[in-house]
Design an enzyme around this catalytic site. Structure first.
Site, PDB file in Angstrom:
ATOM      1  N   ASP A   1      -0.212   5.111   0.973  1.00 56.51           N
ATOM      2  CA  ASP A   1      -0.471   6.126   2.249  1.00 56.51           C
ATOM      3  C   ASP A   1      -0.389   5.446   3.442  1.00 56.51           C
ATOM      4  O   ASP A   1      -1.340   4.581   3.669  1.00 56.51           O
ATOM      5  CB  ASP A   1      -1.864   6.815   2.074  1.00 56.51           C
ATOM      6  CG  ASP A   1      -1.852   7.555   0.515  1.00 56.51           C
ATOM      7  OD1 ASP A   1      -1.009   8.354   0.168  1.00 56.51           O
ATOM      8  OD2 ASP A   1      -2.877   7.591   0.014  1.00 56.51           O
TER       9      ASP A   1
ATOM     10  N   ASP B   1      -1.603  -0.983   5.932  1.00 57.84           N
ATOM     11  CA  ASP B   1      -1.591  -0.136   7.393  1.00 57.84           C
ATOM     12  C   ASP B   1      -3.268  -0.157   7.795  1.00 57.84           C
ATOM     13  O   ASP B   1      -3.488   0.673   8.882  1.00 57.84           O
ATOM     14  CB  ASP B   1      -1.225   1.258   7.338  1.00 57.84           C
ATOM     15  CG  ASP B   1      -2.006   1.933   6.501  1.00 57.84           C
ATOM     16  OD1 ASP B   1      -2.475   1.561   5.109  1.00 57.84           O
ATOM     17  OD2 ASP B   1      -2.195   3.141   6.575  1.00 57.84           O
TER      18      ASP B   1
ATOM     19  N   ASP C   1       0.987  -1.159  -0.048  1.00 62.26           N
ATOM     20  CA  ASP C   1      -0.063  -0.073  -0.042  1.00 62.26           C
ATOM     21  C   ASP C   1       0.958   1.187   0.126  1.00 62.26           C
ATOM     22  O   ASP C   1       2.104   0.965   0.278  1.00 62.26           O
ATOM     23  CB  ASP C   1      -0.785  -0.116   1.294  1.00 62.26           C
ATOM     24  CG  ASP C   1      -1.888   1.066   1.378  1.00 62.26           C
ATOM     25  OD1 ASP C   1      -2.442   1.455   0.419  1.00 62.26           O
ATOM     26  OD2 ASP C   1      -1.751   1.830   2.546  1.00 62.26           O
TER      27      ASP C   1
END
Length: 229
Positions: A12, A172, A10
């Protein structure tokens, strides 16, 4: 010739701390609409589900209703403003470059799978000089589906010409975990990204505290995590 194993990231809150620039653009929109700017500390609860959700959440926090037509107008404005400066206040997390080097040196293909539009994704990767490290980069609009649909992840792996049976997702958030789980791929999460609840409560397969732990965690994920039913 066999396909290489792959580590899919991922963006961000995983590879990079991008919230300062995302929140900066949100605040441009809010202030222009007569609402107060929001502090960076609100990013963990606001960022992570895409620009539309971010704008909706920003208006909700500010207590103003937001109609569908206005949302679409502000969404397009957000994308244009963000593209002008995607990363001047952002940075890669400590240890990212070293982890990417280590994984590549061990023969792993690398890829990015994010719900950020591909235009902004490529601008950010170019800004940090790491675009060339990835065999595939997929944004929210790269395919007809996006996370948490597992096909976003599996199509990214296919685009990288890598082995889906030897793949790991690094993220995250609950979206990353749900995507990996649905694709029957182990997940490794960082605790310093954008999630409204502690990452351990979402039960990823592994959690790392620093990117220097990632190569060993990937090895463990591919060798020790049993296949999900």
């Amino acid at each position: 010739m066999s396909l290489p194993p792959i580590v899919v990231f991922d963006l961000d809150g995983t590879l990079a701390e991008t919230a300062p620039d995302i929140m900066r653009v949100l605040n441009v929109i809010l202030v222009r609409e007569g609402l107060p700017a929001l502090p960076l500390e609100r990013a963990r609860e606001l960022v992570g589900a895409g620009a539309r959700a971010l704008i909706e959440r920003g208006f909700k926090v500010s207590g103003r209703p937001l109609g569908a037509e206005t949302l679409e107008r502000l969404f397009e404005d957000f994308l244009d403003i963000y593209a002008e400066d995607v990363a001047s206040n952002s940075h890669l997390f400590e240890g990212v470059l070293e982890a990417l080097d280590a994984l590549a040196g061990e023969g792993y293909a690398l890829a990015v799978c994010t719900n950020k539009p591909i235009r902004h994704t490529r601008l950010i990767l170019d800004h940090f000089g790491i675009s060339g490290r990835f065999a595939a980069v997929a944004g929210r609009d790269s395919f007809p589906v996006f996370k948490p649909d597992p096909r976003h992840l599996t199509l990214t792996i296919e685009a990288a010409k890598a082995d889906p049976a030897r793949a790991v997702m690094i993220g995250d958030s609950r979206t990353d975990i749900a995507t990996a789980r649905a694709a029957n791929i182990p997940s490794i999460c960082v605790p310093f990204g954008y999630t409204d609840v502690p990452i351990e409560t979402l039960e990823p397969d592994f959690i790392i505290q620093h990117f220097d732990e990632l190569p060993k965690a990937v090895d463990r994920a591919l060798n020790l995590v049993p296949a999900r039913p």
